[in-house]
Design a protein around this motif. Structure first.
Motif, PDB file in Angstrom:
ATOM      1  N   TYR A 216       0.863  -1.189   0.000  1.00 35.76           N
ATOM      2  CA  TYR A 216       0.000   0.000   0.000  1.00 35.76           C
ATOM      3  C   TYR A 216       0.897   1.235   0.000  1.00 35.76           C
ATOM      4  O   TYR A 216       2.070   1.171   0.339  1.00 35.76           O
ATOM      5  CB  TYR A 216      -1.025  -0.013   1.128  1.00 35.76           C
ATOM      6  N   PHE A 217       0.335   2.353  -0.437  1.00 34.33           N
ATOM      7  CA  PHE A 217       1.108   3.551  -0.765  1.00 34.33           C
ATOM      8  C   PHE A 217       2.174   3.210  -1.815  1.00 34.33           C
ATOM      9  O   PHE A 217       3.349   3.556  -1.659  1.00 34.33           O
ATOM     10  CB  PHE A 217       1.782   4.161   0.468  1.00 34.33           C
ATOM     11  N   PRO A 218       1.799   2.530  -2.912  1.00 29.15           N
ATOM     12  CA  PRO A 218       2.803   2.125  -3.904  1.00 29.15           C
ATOM     13  C   PRO A 218       3.490   3.304  -4.575  1.00 29.15           C
ATOM     14  O   PRO A 218       4.605   3.155  -5.098  1.00 29.15           O
ATOM     15  CB  PRO A 218       1.996   1.303  -4.909  1.00 29.15           C
ATOM     16  N   LEU A 219       2.842   4.469  -4.547  1.00 27.40           N
ATOM     17  CA  LEU A 219       3.437   5.677  -5.131  1.00 27.40           C
ATOM     18  C   LEU A 219       3.906   6.631  -4.038  1.00 27.40           C
ATOM     19  O   LEU A 219       3.926   7.850  -4.227  1.00 27.40           O
ATOM     20  CB  LEU A 219       2.437   6.360  -6.067  1.00 27.40           C
ATOM     21  N   ALA A 220       4.281   6.067  -2.899  1.00 24.90           N
ATOM     22  CA  ALA A 220       4.866   6.834  -1.786  1.00 24.90           C
ATOM     23  C   ALA A 220       3.928   7.922  -1.285  1.00 24.90           C
ATOM     24  O   ALA A 220       4.372   8.993  -0.854  1.00 24.90           O
ATOM     25  CB  ALA A 220       6.207   7.437  -2.196  1.00 24.90           C
ATOM     26  N   ALA A 221       2.622   7.643  -1.330  1.00 23.40           N
ATOM     27  CA  ALA A 221       1.608   8.579  -0.815  1.00 23.40           C
ATOM     28  C   ALA A 221       1.762   9.976  -1.411  1.00 23.40           C
ATOM     29  O   ALA A 221       1.585  10.984  -0.732  1.00 23.40           O
ATOM     30  CB  ALA A 221       1.660   8.636   0.708  1.00 23.40           C
ATOM     31  N   GLY A 222       2.105  10.028  -2.696  1.00 27.25           N
ATOM     32  CA  GLY A 222       2.204  11.314  -3.394  1.00 27.25           C
ATOM     33  C   GLY A 222       3.557  11.972  -3.331  1.00 27.25           C
ATOM     34  O   GLY A 222       3.761  13.036  -3.947  1.00 27.25           O
ATOM     35  N   LEU A 223       4.523  11.376  -2.635  1.00 27.88           N
ATOM     36  CA  LEU A 223       5.833  12.019  -2.473  1.00 27.88           C
ATOM     37  C   LEU A 223       6.662  12.026  -3.751  1.00 27.88           C
ATOM     38  O   LEU A 223       7.670  12.736  -3.823  1.00 27.88           O
ATOM     39  CB  LEU A 223       6.625  11.315  -1.364  1.00 27.88           C
ATOM     40  N   LEU A 224       6.250  11.261  -4.751  1.00 29.52           N
ATOM     41  CA  LEU A 224       7.022  11.201  -5.993  1.00 29.52           C
ATOM     42  C   LEU A 224       6.567  12.223  -7.025  1.00 29.52           C
ATOM     43  O   LEU A 224       7.162  12.334  -8.092  1.00 29.52           O
ATOM     44  CB  LEU A 224       6.917   9.795  -6.597  1.00 29.52           C
ATOM     45  N   LYS A 225       5.535  12.997  -6.715  1.00 29.21           N
ATOM     46  CA  LYS A 225       5.017  13.960  -7.686  1.00 29.21           C
ATOM     47  C   LYS A 225       6.042  15.048  -7.984  1.00 29.21           C
ATOM     48  O   LYS A 225       6.634  15.618  -7.056  1.00 29.21           O
ATOM     49  CB  LYS A 225       3.735  14.616  -7.150  1.00 29.21           C
ATOM     50  N   PRO A 226       6.258  15.383  -9.253  1.00 30.32           N
ATOM     51  CA  PRO A 226       7.163  16.493  -9.587  1.00 30.32           C
ATOM     52  C   PRO A 226       6.628  17.803  -9.028  1.00 30.32           C
ATOM     53  O   PRO A 226       5.417  18.047  -8.996  1.00 30.32           O
ATOM     54  CB  PRO A 226       7.144  16.506 -11.121  1.00 30.32           C
ATOM     55  N   GLY A 227       7.515  18.654  -8.548  1.00 21.38           N
ATOM     56  CA  GLY A 227       7.114  19.956  -8.049  1.00 21.38           C
ATOM     57  C   GLY A 227       6.389  19.918  -6.728  1.00 21.38           C
ATOM     58  O   GLY A 227       5.703  20.882  -6.360  1.00 21.38           O
ATOM     59  N   LEU A 228       6.541  18.845  -5.979  1.00 18.43           N
ATOM     60  CA  LEU A 228       5.848  18.705  -4.696  1.00 18.43           C
ATOM     61  C   LEU A 228       6.336  19.760  -3.710  1.00 18.43           C
ATOM     62  O   LEU A 228       7.532  19.991  -3.560  1.00 18.43           O
ATOM     63  CB  LEU A 228       6.113  17.309  -4.122  1.00 18.43           C
ATOM     64  N   ASP A 229       5.396  20.400  -3.013  1.00 19.11           N
ATOM     65  CA  ASP A 229       5.744  21.357  -1.963  1.00 19.11           C
ATOM     66  C   ASP A 229       6.111  20.573  -0.708  1.00 19.11           C
ATOM     67  O   ASP A 229       5.265  19.959  -0.058  1.00 19.11           O
ATOM     68  CB  ASP A 229       4.548  22.279  -1.676  1.00 19.11           C
ATOM     69  N   THR A 230       7.395  20.567  -0.376  1.00 17.11           N
ATOM     70  CA  THR A 230       7.878  19.771   0.753  1.00 17.11           C
ATOM     71  C   THR A 230       8.047  20.591   2.031  1.00 17.11           C
ATOM     72  O   THR A 230       8.538  20.066   3.029  1.00 17.11           O
ATOM     73  CB  THR A 230       9.229  19.130   0.388  1.00 17.11           C
ATOM     74  N   SER A 231       7.621  21.834   2.010  1.00 20.91           N
ATOM     75  CA  SER A 231       7.883  22.715   3.155  1.00 20.91           C
ATOM     76  C   SER A 231       7.180  22.259   4.423  1.00 20.91           C
ATOM     77  O   SER A 231       7.640  22.554   5.535  1.00 20.91           O
ATOM     78  CB  SER A 231       7.464  24.151   2.813  1.00 20.91           C
ATOM     79  N   GLN A 232       6.060  21.555   4.289  1.00 19.69           N
ATOM     80  CA  GLN A 232       5.300  21.130   5.459  1.00 19.69           C
ATOM     81  C   GLN A 232       5.593  19.691   5.875  1.00 19.69           C
ATOM     82  O   GLN A 232       4.995  19.177   6.818  1.00 19.69           O
ATOM     83  CB  GLN A 232       3.786  21.268   5.178  1.00 19.69           C
TER      84      GLN A 232
END
Length: 299
Positions: free
Chosen positions: A208-224
């Motif tokens: 489950y979370f095969p796509l890292a729960a959205g962490l692989l999306k380009p341009g992800l806002d990682t500030s939070q």
């Protein structure tokens, strides 16, 4: 699509669909566009998906209601897997609810909501992966309850979710286990020992979370995000290099890597986008090279 046989009477395509994103924000309440959610489910079947993963806790009830509305009467080859042992509260939290009476009620609710006389595959959500605080019910007691319901004909096959190798062994001494669902993806290999145990024992492994729960999306806002949770620049660069070589998306590469990690793996990416659904299903045909795999394995 390549199939994986979980039991003599149970086979599914290796790339399925996870229904967790179908409800509203925080997996709570109806989606903003119910008609679009129904369209996504119907398109998944058109694309050859034969494995849908759900839970009556998604919504609660929303995901199962949408699945029934979209797909009932179900295609003969469609396998619907669901999870029990967890319930929601007014704060929208997921809490363990694995007492025998609770499990019986949850199984009956799944049967009613999905409109089925028997559930194809039922996972007991255990929490051995640290994402669900146990409610104190012994695993043996909970799993024996589901084994009893299986003997009564209400469940076809049993699985486990969020378990250790030791918990898998304990459960298999009570009843057959055909699948295990643990957190596992390109950036989190914490369940590697469980994957290898499943591979050795002929049990399907469903990350489950095969796509890292959205962490692989380009341009992800990682500030939070907590420190160390977001992919590093080097990890993103490797992923983008592999993607570019194949003209594929990051998500497709991550799914292809999972499917190639072990013949025991089934992938169940979820999405509310028709375009992303089609991209995800197409990942079943993406063949990574040895060079690709070496780079991704090193992440």
């Amino acid at each position: 699509m390549t199939m994986l046989r979980l039991a003599d009477d149970l086979a599914v395509g290796r790339l399925g669909y996870g229904a967790m994103q179908l409800p509203g924000p925080q997996v709570w309440g109806p989606p903003a566009d119910p008609d679009h959610a129904l369209a996504v489910l119907r398109r998944a079947i058109e694309l050859g998906v034969t494995h849908i993963d759900t839970s009556d806790a998604y919504g609660p009830h929303v995901a199962n209601d949408l699945i029934r509305q979209a797909l009932h009467p179900y295609p003969d080859d469609l396998v619907i897997a669901t999870k029990v042992g967890v319930a929601r509260d007014e704060w929208r939290s997921f809490n363990a609810a694995a007492k025998p009476a609770e499990l019986r009620e949850q199984v009956e609710e799944n049967l009613a909501r999905l409109g089925r006389a028997r559930l194809d595959l039922v996972y007991l959500r255990v929490g051995g992966d640290g994402l669900l605080h146990p409610d104190g019910t012994p695993l043996a007691e909970s799993f024996a309850t589901l084994a009893e319901l299986r003997e009564r004909g209400l469940i076809r096959h049993l699985g486990l979710s969020g378990v250790t190798v030791e918990q898998l062994k304990e459960a298999r001494e009570i009843a057959p286990v055909v699948a295990v669902q643990n957190r596992y993806h390109l950036l989190d290999r914490g369940a590697e020992d469980v994957l290898r145990a499943c591979e050795e024992q002929g049990v399907a492994f469903v990350p489950y979370f095969p796509l890292a729960a959205g962490l692989l999306k380009p341009g992800l806002d990682t500030s939070q995000l907590p420190p160390g949770m977001a992919p590093s620049a080097a990890q993103e660069r490797t992923l983008d290099e592999v993607s570019a070589r194949h003209g594929a998306t990051r998500a497709q590469v991550a799914l292809a890597w999972l499917l190639g990690r072990s013949p025991a793996v089934l992938a169940i990416p979820g999405t509310t986008s028709l375009a992303h659904l089609e991209e995800n299903v197409a990942a079943a045909d993406l063949v990574l090279t040895d060079e690709d795999r070496a780079g991704l394995d090193a992440l």
